[in-house]
Structures are given as C-alpha cells and as structure tokens.
Design a protein around this motif. Structure first.
Motif, PDB file in Angstrom:
ATOM      1  N   VAL A  71       3.146  -0.225  -8.173  1.00  0.00           N
ATOM      2  CA  VAL A  71       2.515  -1.458  -7.685  1.00  0.00           C
ATOM      3  C   VAL A  71       3.583  -2.442  -7.206  1.00  0.00           C
ATOM      4  N   ALA A  72       4.671  -2.562  -7.950  1.00  0.00           N
ATOM      5  CA  ALA A  72       5.746  -3.484  -7.556  1.00  0.00           C
ATOM      6  C   ALA A  72       6.343  -3.092  -6.216  1.00  0.00           C
ATOM      7  N   VAL A  73       6.550  -1.803  -6.007  1.00  0.00           N
ATOM      8  CA  VAL A  73       7.113  -1.332  -4.739  1.00  0.00           C
ATOM      9  C   VAL A  73       6.153  -1.607  -3.588  1.00  0.00           C
ATOM     10  N   LEU A  74       4.869  -1.369  -3.797  1.00  0.00           N
ATOM     11  CA  LEU A  74       3.888  -1.590  -2.732  1.00  0.00           C
ATOM     12  C   LEU A  74       3.753  -3.072  -2.412  1.00  0.00           C
ATOM     13  N   GLU A  75       3.766  -3.910  -3.430  1.00  0.00           N
ATOM     14  CA  GLU A  75       3.619  -5.342  -3.193  1.00  0.00           C
ATOM     15  C   GLU A  75       4.829  -5.943  -2.484  1.00  0.00           C
ATOM     16  N   SER A  76       5.974  -5.285  -2.599  1.00  0.00           N
ATOM     17  CA  SER A  76       7.176  -5.801  -1.928  1.00  0.00           C
ATOM     18  C   SER A  76       7.378  -5.191  -0.536  1.00  0.00           C
ATOM     19  N   ALA A  77       6.572  -4.175  -0.200  1.00  0.00           N
ATOM     20  CA  ALA A  77       6.704  -3.518   1.112  1.00  0.00           C
ATOM     21  C   ALA A  77       5.924  -4.287   2.174  1.00  0.00           C
ATOM     22  N   SER A  78       6.395  -4.196   3.415  1.00  0.00           N
ATOM     23  CA  SER A  78       5.729  -4.852   4.543  1.00  0.00           C
ATOM     24  C   SER A  78       5.155  -3.802   5.475  1.00  0.00           C
ATOM     25  N   PRO A  79       3.901  -3.976   5.910  1.00  0.00           N
ATOM     26  CA  PRO A  79       3.316  -3.004   6.833  1.00  0.00           C
ATOM     27  C   PRO A  79       3.954  -3.084   8.211  1.00  0.00           C
ATOM     28  N   ASP A  80       3.858  -1.978   8.919  1.00  0.00           N
ATOM     29  CA  ASP A  80       4.338  -1.897  10.297  1.00  0.00           C
ATOM     30  C   ASP A  80       3.202  -2.378  11.202  1.00  0.00           C
ATOM     31  N   ALA A  81       3.299  -3.606  11.675  1.00  0.00           N
ATOM     32  CA  ALA A  81       2.215  -4.215  12.444  1.00  0.00           C
ATOM     33  C   ALA A  81       1.937  -3.456  13.737  1.00  0.00           C
ATOM     34  N   ALA A  82       2.969  -2.968  14.396  1.00  0.00           N
ATOM     35  CA  ALA A  82       2.785  -2.233  15.650  1.00  0.00           C
ATOM     36  C   ALA A  82       2.017  -0.937  15.399  1.00  0.00           C
TER      37      ALA A  82
END
Length: 201
Positions: A175-186
């Motif tokens: 959960v910590a890793v996912l919450e700190s990741a940013s989606p690729d908007a493109a």
C-alpha cells in the motif's frame, strides 16, 4: 510490472482467496482433432481492498469468476491432459490467497465480435501469491513455495517489478509503494481513447 503500471492501469488492488473452481470442457472440434485446452473458472472471494484509483468506474467486486489456466492435451485423450502453468505466474488454485491488480473493462464491440463488460487482471506481474499475509508466499506455477524461493525464481530488476521488490513483505508495504507512485497520465489518456473507440455505445 511496476508500481507505476499498477496505479496507471488498475482500478483496484485486492486480496482474494480462491474458493472453488469449475472446468471448461474442450470444444467438439478440439475433441475431434485430438488436441486442445481444458479451461478453468476459479471463484475468487475478495477479502480486502488494499488500494483503489480515484474515479474508478466500478466499486471493487465482492466475488469474481476468474478465467485461469487449465490443462492441455494432444494425444487424443482429454483424460491424459497436462497441467498448464506460466513461468513466474500463479495458476490461481483453490485454497490459496493472492494480491491482484484489476481493472473494469467496458463491453467491446468490433466487426463480427463482442466482448461483455468484465473485470480483468492487468496480466503477468499483477497477481502475487499471498498466503499467510506475505507477498510471494504461496502458489506459483502450480507449486507452493515461500517468498524467498519466489523472489529467487523470478527475473529480478531492482527498479521494476512490484512482486520482486516486495517479496517477503506484508500488505502495508505494498500500500505504501502504491500510494507513493504516480500514474502515467499519457498512458491513461491513450487507454481511454482506445476504450472509447471500441465501445459498444
């Protein structure tokens, strides 16, 4: 599959338990040919929702009928079918728990073809053994192994796969890793464009 991939393409990340399965018999043409596939549909019970994408089009399901690898036969007799498994990939077997990243796909229409709306996993690298609450612990490739063996058997790329980086950890670490990741908007925009073009509406 990286954490960025998960938060870009997934709607939810779930803890599931495989509670039942049904076989999908081969077609008449496969039986006549003496070779084919015996499929499986595994009933998954959702035990926890670890992460959800803001704006996900559907709430996480409580249960999910998952199309899993089954068996193949090529000697004419389906009773002699051989179990199918992919390298570094769970078969998803009854009695085991998994973490899965899933997305909702709307119905797809194309000339001469129609796929109903359904839940889908993100594919290889988005389904992780999770027996006893430990990532990498449990069934993979049809055999039961601990997290250390799972990590050792998987191609390791230190800056990439969630399953390699977090083997041996619990749900909180994921959960910590996912919450700190940013989606690729493109990539998200590209996916939305494709979905709109293939929509049945």
């Amino acid at each position: 599959m990286t954490a960025t991939d998960w938060v870009t393409y997934a709607d939810h990340v779930l803890v599931v338990e495989a509670v039942a399965e049904e076989t999908v018999p081969p077609s008449e043409s496969e039986l006549d040919r003496g070779e084919g596939i015996i499929g499986r549909v595994v009933s998954l019970e959702v035990q926890d929702v670890l992460w959800s994408r803001e704006g996900a089009p559907q709430a996480a399901p409580e249960t999910w009928d998952y199309s899993a690898l089954g068996w193949h036969f090529d000697g004419g007799d389906p009773d002699d079918a051989v179990e199918m498994a992919l390298a570094d990939f769970p078969r998803v077997e009854v009695g085991h728990r998994y973490v899965m990243a899933i997305r909702w796909e709307e119905a797809v229409c194309s000339p001469g073809d129609h796929l109903p709306a359904q839940w889908r996993s993100l594919g290889e690298g988005s389904e992780i053994p999770f027996d006893d609450g430990t990532l990498g612990n449990g069934e993979s490739e049809g055999t039961v192994q601990d997290a250390e063996a799972f990590a050792a058997a998987t191609d390791f790329h230190a800056d990439e796969g969630v399953e390699e980086l977090l083997a041996g950890e619990g749900a909180d670490a994921l959960v910590a890793v996912l919450e700190s990741a940013s989606p690729d908007a493109a990539a998200q925009s590209e996916l939305q464009t494709f979905a709109a073009a293939a929509s049945c509406e």
